[in-house]
Design an enzyme around this catalytic site. Structure first.
Site, short mmCIF file in Angstrom:
data_model
loop_
_atom_site.label_atom_id
_atom_site.label_comp_id
_atom_site.label_asym_id
_atom_site.label_seq_id
_atom_site.Cartn_x
_atom_site.Cartn_y
_atom_site.Cartn_z
N ASP A 164 -7.51 -4.42 9.64
CA ASP A 164 -6.77 -3.17 9.58
C ASP A 164 -7.53 -2.09 10.33
O ASP A 164 -8.44 -1.47 9.78
CB ASP A 164 -6.53 -2.75 8.12
CG ASP A 164 -5.58 -1.56 8.04
OD1 ASP A 164 -5.02 -1.18 9.09
OD2 ASP A 164 -5.39 -1.02 6.93
N GLU A 219 -3.05 -2.83 -2.61
CA GLU A 219 -4.19 -2.26 -1.87
C GLU A 219 -4.53 -0.85 -2.34
O GLU A 219 -3.69 0.05 -2.34
CB GLU A 219 -3.84 -2.22 -0.37
CG GLU A 219 -4.96 -1.61 0.48
CD GLU A 219 -4.61 -1.56 1.97
OE1 GLU A 219 -3.46 -1.91 2.33
OE2 GLU A 219 -5.49 -1.15 2.76
N HIS A 222 -8.72 -6.35 4.07
CA HIS A 222 -8.42 -5.58 5.26
C HIS A 222 -9.77 -5.28 5.87
O HIS A 222 -10.42 -4.30 5.50
CB HIS A 222 -7.66 -4.30 4.93
CG HIS A 222 -6.19 -4.49 4.87
ND1 HIS A 222 -5.29 -3.45 4.74
CD2 HIS A 222 -5.44 -5.61 4.95
CE1 HIS A 222 -4.06 -3.94 4.73
NE2 HIS A 222 -4.12 -5.24 4.84
N ASP A 282 -10.48 3.41 9.96
CA ASP A 282 -9.84 2.36 10.75
C ASP A 282 -10.39 2.14 12.15
O ASP A 282 -9.63 2.05 13.11
CB ASP A 282 -8.33 2.65 10.83
CG ASP A 282 -7.70 2.57 9.46
OD1 ASP A 282 -7.70 1.46 8.90
OD2 ASP A 282 -7.23 3.59 8.95
N ASP A 293 -12.96 8.52 8.32
CA ASP A 293 -11.85 7.74 8.86
C ASP A 293 -12.11 6.25 8.64
O ASP A 293 -13.22 5.78 8.84
CB ASP A 293 -11.72 8.05 10.36
CG ASP A 293 -10.50 7.39 10.94
OD1 ASP A 293 -9.63 6.97 10.16
OD2 ASP A 293 -10.42 7.28 12.17
N LYS A 341 -7.03 2.77 -2.33
CA LYS A 341 -7.68 3.69 -1.39
C LYS A 341 -8.35 4.79 -2.19
O LYS A 341 -7.90 5.12 -3.28
CB LYS A 341 -6.60 4.26 -0.45
CG LYS A 341 -7.12 5.00 0.76
CD LYS A 341 -5.99 5.22 1.77
CE LYS A 341 -6.46 5.98 2.99
NZ LYS A 341 -5.45 6.04 4.07
N HIS A 347 -11.86 1.86 2.58
CA HIS A 347 -11.20 2.65 1.54
C HIS A 347 -12.10 3.02 0.37
O HIS A 347 -11.65 3.15 -0.77
CB HIS A 347 -9.96 1.90 1.01
CG HIS A 347 -8.81 1.97 1.95
ND1 HIS A 347 -7.55 1.54 1.64
CD2 HIS A 347 -8.73 2.46 3.21
CE1 HIS A 347 -6.73 1.73 2.66
NE2 HIS A 347 -7.42 2.28 3.63
N TRP A 396 0.87 -1.18 0.00
CA TRP A 396 0.00 0.00 0.00
C TRP A 396 0.90 1.22 0.00
O TRP A 396 1.87 1.30 0.77
CB TRP A 396 -0.91 0.05 1.23
CG TRP A 396 -1.60 1.38 1.32
CD1 TRP A 396 -2.64 1.81 0.54
CD2 TRP A 396 -1.26 2.49 2.18
NE1 TRP A 396 -2.96 3.11 0.87
CE2 TRP A 396 -2.13 3.54 1.87
CE3 TRP A 396 -0.28 2.68 3.17
CZ2 TRP A 396 -2.08 4.79 2.51
CZ3 TRP A 396 -0.23 3.90 3.81
CH2 TRP A 396 -1.12 4.95 3.49
N ASP A 413 -9.70 -3.01 1.23
CA ASP A 413 -9.83 -2.52 2.61
C ASP A 413 -11.24 -1.96 2.75
O ASP A 413 -11.64 -1.07 1.99
CB ASP A 413 -8.76 -1.45 2.87
CG ASP A 413 -8.76 -0.95 4.31
OD1 ASP A 413 -9.85 -0.60 4.82
OD2 ASP A 413 -7.69 -0.87 4.92
#
Ligand code: RNT
Ligand code: ZN
Length: 412
Positions: A320, A220, A280, A290, A288, A222, A256, A179, A253
């Site tokens: 993640d 990965e 992920h 995560d 945000d 985003k 993302h 990533w 992810d």
């Protein structure tokens, strides 16, 4: 109670023992970076950067490799089943020595490999293209500066070799994920130029053929990040195209994408064209990405798709998230167990009846069965699983976390 529940599921055509076997043989890759807020153990580790931010200051953070391993062992004891470790390159055992990212070698990760061997678990790896002076201007593999690009190419090449050594030594293929944070805060004119440079850097990184029994490459994407609000070079379309062409694993992810865009529906589509998937599992909240994973609709939808599309065997499930505002071991345990509970629920679906109803156009039955499934006593099956795997049940989890906090974390 368990035997009665098993009977009840059997009446619906669901084999509970089989579900428990699949759950037990589905490892989740535990991300080391929840343990110390993505700090790592480089001798000169600086500020976390490249759009990654961890908020909170909960006491007891792991300050050394020994403490991180101690915490991971504790977390693993609270999570039923056999799992994996997901390590970032900045967590090497550098022994106080200054080792720049393009100089990392297998020897810097040998003690981690040995630790995984002792634990009887597999290990995955990640190049760390952030929190470094050469990433400060926002670009790594797509940098307009040839020297910067070369530096990160070498880092990613070294990471793959370490991945292959990990896989070979542990007898279980290591997923090495790439990533990069590359992107721009504001309007970008030459998007194509950045993407072409990323493509050619990736080609160099992946040029050397490695045995897939030892190393599996993943990329990965985003959508946006802090400081890359307007443009991310490695977008979903970019990496989906790249992974399909190069037949690498694709990493999705869950945090993302657009805030209301889930990854579940992408699974059956991308799995027709890429050999493997890395997840992920994460939880996005507004901008945000995560937050600690929960047994929520998104996570359930992801696990349902893995089971319904029959792609568990080609999927590597990783986590993640990083939350420093709560007990970090609790974060690992709650998040991983939530992913497992979601998977269990998916495995307990009356899939035969659901499919028959759908094919027959009987959408009433389909909807009724799906809603019924949520009300079945699946948590009895979960508690049985925890017991068989010598892990605490839901009610005891918090006590175990608090005991460790007062015995170990509070003394740090
Ligand atoms: C960042 C990516 C990446 C990192 C970790 C630390 O947006 O999700 O996976 O979170 O590698
Ligand atoms: Zn991620």
């Amino acid at each position: 109670m368990f035997d009665q529940v098993k009977e009840k599921y059997a009446e619906l055509g669901v084999d509970v023992e089989n579900a428990l076997e699949v759950l037990a043989s589905t490892p989740i890759s535990l991300h080391c970076w929840q343990g110390d807020d993505v700090g790592g153990f480089e001798s000169d580790s600086g500020e976390l950067g490249s759009g990654l931010a961890v908020t909170g200051n909960y006491p007891g953070k792991a300050r050394s490799i020994a403490e991180l391993r101690q915490d991971l062992e504790q977390a693993l004891s609270l999570i039923p089943g056999t799992h994996r470790l997901n390590l970032h390159a900045i967590y090497g055992d550098f022994d106080g020595e200054k080792v720049d990212r393009n100089e990392i070698e297998v020897k810097h990760f040998q003690s981690w490999i040995d630790w995984c061997k002792d634990q009887g678990i597999g290990m995955d790896f990640n190049s760390s293209c952030f929190s470094h002076s050469k990433a400060e201007d926002g670009f790594t593999l797509s940098s307009p500066d040839a020297g910067t690009r070369q530096f990160w190419i070498e880092h990613c090449q070294a990471s793959r070799k370490i991945g292959a050594a990990i896989g070979e030594q542990l007898g279980s293929s290591c997923v090495t994920n790439i990533w990069v944070p590359d992107g721009m805060k504001d309007l970008t004119v030459d998007r194509l130029g950045y993407r072409k440079r990323l493509e050619s850097s990736l080609n160099e990184v992946l040029a050397e053929r490695l045995n897939p029994d030892f190393n599996i490459d993943a990329v990965e994407s985003k959508l946006f990040g802090i400081g890359s609000e307007s443009f991310v070079v490695g977008s979903h379309e970019f990496y989906m195209g790249y992974a399909m062409r190069e037949q690498t694993a694709l990493c999705l992810d869950a945090g993302h994408f657009h805030p209301t865009e889930g990854i579940a529906d992408k699974i059956s589509a991308v799995m027709m064209f890429v050999p493997e998937l890395l997840l992920h599992v994460s939880r996005g909240v507004r901008w945000d990405s995560d937050h600690v994973v929960l047994l929520d609709d998104q996570t359930q939808a992801i696990m349902q798709e893995l089971v319904r599309s029959d792609v568990l065997g080609r999927t590597h499930i990783g986590l993640d998230f990083f939350d420093a505002s709560i007990n970090r071991i609790a974060a690992w345990a709650i998040g991983t167990r939530a992913a497992q509970k979601s998977l269990l629920l998916a495995l307990l679906e009356p899939s035969k009846r659901l499919r028959e109803a759908e094919l027959a156009g009987d959408y009433t039955t389909r909807l009724a069965l799906l809603e019924m499934n949520k009300a079945l006593p699946w948590s009895v099956v979960w508690e049985e699983f925890c017991q068989r795997q010598n892990s605490p049940g839901e009610v005891d989890l918090l006590n175990s976390v608090k005991d460790y906090e007062s015995a170990v974390l509070s003394k740090r």
